[in-house]
Design a protein around this motif. Sequence first.
Motif, mmCIF file in Angstrom:
data_model
loop_
_atom_site.group_PDB
_atom_site.id
_atom_site.type_symbol
_atom_site.label_atom_id
_atom_site.label_comp_id
_atom_site.label_asym_id
_atom_site.label_seq_id
_atom_site.Cartn_x
_atom_site.Cartn_y
_atom_site.Cartn_z
ATOM 1 N N PHE A 2 65.206 77.770 20.540
ATOM 2 C CA PHE A 2 66.379 77.901 19.685
ATOM 3 C C PHE A 2 67.573 78.360 20.522
ATOM 4 O O PHE A 2 67.424 79.151 21.460
ATOM 5 N N SER A 3 68.754 77.901 20.143
ATOM 6 C CA SER A 3 69.967 78.445 20.737
ATOM 7 C C SER A 3 70.168 79.871 20.246
ATOM 8 O O SER A 3 69.694 80.233 19.164
ATOM 9 N N PRO A 4 70.856 80.728 21.012
ATOM 10 C CA PRO A 4 71.041 82.123 20.604
ATOM 11 C C PRO A 4 71.738 82.301 19.262
ATOM 12 O O PRO A 4 71.557 83.328 18.605
ATOM 13 N N ASP A 5 72.548 81.315 18.832
ATOM 14 C CA ASP A 5 73.206 81.418 17.531
ATOM 15 C C ASP A 5 72.362 80.825 16.403
ATOM 16 O O ASP A 5 72.812 80.759 15.245
ATOM 17 N N SER A 6 71.152 80.376 16.728
ATOM 18 C CA SER A 6 70.180 79.841 15.757
ATOM 19 C C SER A 6 70.666 78.572 15.058
ATOM 20 O O SER A 6 70.140 78.205 14.006
ATOM 21 N N LYS A 7 71.647 77.869 15.647
ATOM 22 C CA LYS A 7 72.181 76.657 15.032
ATOM 23 C C LYS A 7 71.587 75.379 15.617
ATOM 24 O O LYS A 7 71.735 74.305 15.030
ATOM 25 N N HIS A 8 70.941 75.479 16.767
ATOM 26 C CA HIS A 8 70.362 74.307 17.419
ATOM 27 C C HIS A 8 68.969 74.643 17.952
ATOM 28 O O HIS A 8 68.653 75.802 18.196
ATOM 29 N N VAL A 9 68.184 73.592 18.143
ATOM 30 C CA VAL A 9 66.891 73.733 18.791
ATOM 31 C C VAL A 9 66.734 72.565 19.758
ATOM 32 O O VAL A 9 67.100 71.425 19.439
ATOM 33 N N VAL A 10 66.259 72.843 20.959
ATOM 34 C CA VAL A 10 66.055 71.806 21.966
ATOM 35 C C VAL A 10 64.564 71.512 22.064
ATOM 36 O O VAL A 10 63.731 72.420 21.978
ATOM 37 N N SER A 11 64.232 70.242 22.238
ATOM 38 C CA SER A 11 62.829 69.838 22.378
ATOM 39 C C SER A 11 62.689 68.929 23.586
ATOM 40 O O SER A 11 63.564 68.106 23.866
ATOM 41 N N ILE A 12 61.587 69.084 24.313
ATOM 42 C CA ILE A 12 61.268 68.193 25.430
ATOM 43 C C ILE A 12 59.819 67.762 25.285
ATOM 44 O O ILE A 12 58.980 68.497 24.747
ATOM 45 N N ALA A 13 59.513 66.550 25.748
ATOM 46 C CA ALA A 13 58.178 65.988 25.522
ATOM 47 C C ALA A 13 57.784 65.069 26.658
ATOM 48 O O ALA A 13 58.586 64.755 27.552
ATOM 49 N N LYS A 14 56.547 64.612 26.595
ATOM 50 C CA LYS A 14 56.010 63.745 27.637
ATOM 51 C C LYS A 14 56.494 62.304 27.527
ATOM 52 O O LYS A 14 56.097 61.459 28.332
ATOM 53 N N ASP A 15 57.332 62.000 26.539
ATOM 54 C CA ASP A 15 57.959 60.683 26.511
ATOM 55 C C ASP A 15 59.189 60.630 27.410
ATOM 56 O O ASP A 15 59.894 59.620 27.470
ATOM 57 N N GLY A 16 59.468 61.747 28.109
ATOM 58 C CA GLY A 16 60.567 61.796 29.054
ATOM 59 C C GLY A 16 61.890 62.216 28.452
ATOM 60 O O GLY A 16 62.886 62.323 29.175
ATOM 61 N N LEU A 17 61.930 62.490 27.149
ATOM 62 C CA LEU A 17 63.182 62.815 26.488
ATOM 63 C C LEU A 17 63.379 64.319 26.349
ATOM 64 O O LEU A 17 62.422 65.070 26.154
ATOM 65 N N GLY A 18 64.642 64.725 26.431
ATOM 66 C CA GLY A 18 65.058 66.066 26.071
ATOM 67 C C GLY A 18 66.189 65.931 25.071
ATOM 68 O O GLY A 18 67.189 65.250 25.346
ATOM 69 N N VAL A 19 66.044 66.556 23.903
ATOM 70 C CA VAL A 19 66.999 66.346 22.824
ATOM 71 C C VAL A 19 67.397 67.688 22.229
ATOM 72 O O VAL A 19 66.551 68.555 21.989
ATOM 73 N N ILE A 20 68.694 67.869 21.996
ATOM 74 C CA ILE A 20 69.214 69.036 21.278
ATOM 75 C C ILE A 20 69.459 68.611 19.834
ATOM 76 O O ILE A 20 70.177 67.635 19.578
ATOM 77 N N TRP A 21 68.837 69.335 18.897
ATOM 78 C CA TRP A 21 68.943 69.024 17.473
ATOM 79 C C TRP A 21 69.783 70.086 16.774
ATOM 80 O O TRP A 21 69.625 71.275 17.047
ATOM 81 N N SER A 22 70.650 69.654 15.896
ATOM 82 C CA SER A 22 71.365 70.610 15.053
ATOM 83 C C SER A 22 70.495 70.930 13.843
ATOM 84 O O SER A 22 69.667 70.115 13.418
ATOM 85 N N ILE A 23 70.664 72.114 13.299
ATOM 86 C CA ILE A 23 69.885 72.570 12.155
ATOM 87 C C ILE A 23 70.820 72.745 10.964
ATOM 88 O O ILE A 23 71.860 73.402 11.061
#
Length: 446
Positions: free
Chosen positions: A237-258
């Motif tokens: 989670f981002s320190p302001d709890s507004k985003h979460v980042v995910s990384i996986a074995k498909d090679g992607l890294g994505v920042i998601w808004s909540i």
Amino acid sequence: MSAARKPTDGLLARVNFPLYAIEMLTSRHVLVAGGGGASKTGVANGFEIYEIYHDGEKYVADEVIRHETGPSVVMNCAVKNDEKRTLLMAGQESHCQMYLVNTIIDAGDYNPTTPISNKTDQEGVRKRRSISQQRPLPVNAPTATTTTGGDSKKTDDGKPAPSAPRKQIRFEIKTADSVQTDFTEAEPLQRVVRISANGRLMATGGMDGHLRVWNFPKMTLASDIAAHTKEIDDLDFSPDSKHVVSIAKDGLGVIWSINPDKESKKLVWNPPANCRYLLKRCRYGLVEGVKDKFRLFTLANPFAKSGKAKGLLQQWDPDAGRLTGVVEIDESLAALAVRDDGRFVAIGTMFSGSVSVYIAFSLQRVLHVPNAHAMFVTGLEFLPVTNFDGPAITGDTEAAVLSISVDNRICVHSLPYRHSLPAWVAIIAIICILFLTFCFCSYVGL
């Protein structure tokens, strides 16, 4: 890059099962978790809590309590403290298990000679007498967390004053709710769990590639995002709890808004030497002195070790999804941690078991501990400097990071403090020198 400073400390404690997860439970208590798995190997599964303090020369760990989890190994965990209680979320196969960790303060009737049972009770808790209960506490020991009492004082007539009642902090662990967080048909497994800074959300990821966000601590599903096509390796989670980042074995890294749940940014960069890289770990960090500004750090490893391909420590601007700094390391990387004030970043390697600490803003390496573990580093955690529940552990070190491995060892690595004059002192000194020089020149007629 300047030479790293000489490492100090080393082995802090040893347990009798492989370690996979580490979290600070309080400002002075660390929780480590792991186990031997479901097979009947005789290796236990569970977690242990240690009290950490500095005795004036080195960091010391006293075991406080151990909790065994039966056939379920604890592969990942997250901790959240509030004013009333501490909640521990433990990944056990396809489920996330909640534990209530209650703090109990014994006052007045504490007896250091009272034995503490080594047997396991009905809830799997085994209490052991910690080292701090078997001997007098050193002068610099954290008496506020395990035992507390008044300083040695004298009355007006010179006689020793009666000491204040001694207090002891102990933990009571209770099993609470459990929720399934991964739904892979073959072998469901939760790979990671994180709790937002505001304590309202929990994020889990596992083998099915779904990012699930839960209302916390109710553990009701808030959103289910088909984030990746392969298993998720890490979340934060981002320190302001507004985003979460995910990384996986498909090679992607994505920042998601909540709220609303949607993709915000993709982590895209041009790998060196046309080599394919996979992101391994991700952690947000504060930017010192800048409000509402954060950095994002990731570890990336070459997909197939070939030629001179190296592991990467990466720094990102999460607002722009832009890579702002990279450090190359001669081997693949396994563990990542950022200190709570955002000043330092630590990494652990996969093959040599080494640990290094970097300055966050410049990615300059300031500490390197080669072969800290016999096997790869599975977890890192900085000793906190922000006093979220009491005084931080003090010592003549600028930073200290704990490391764990499947070699069953908990180690501490200290960054020696850089003794330097404050800027204002240096300025005053320069002014004084110039003034004295002027007076001397006037006196001799120059």
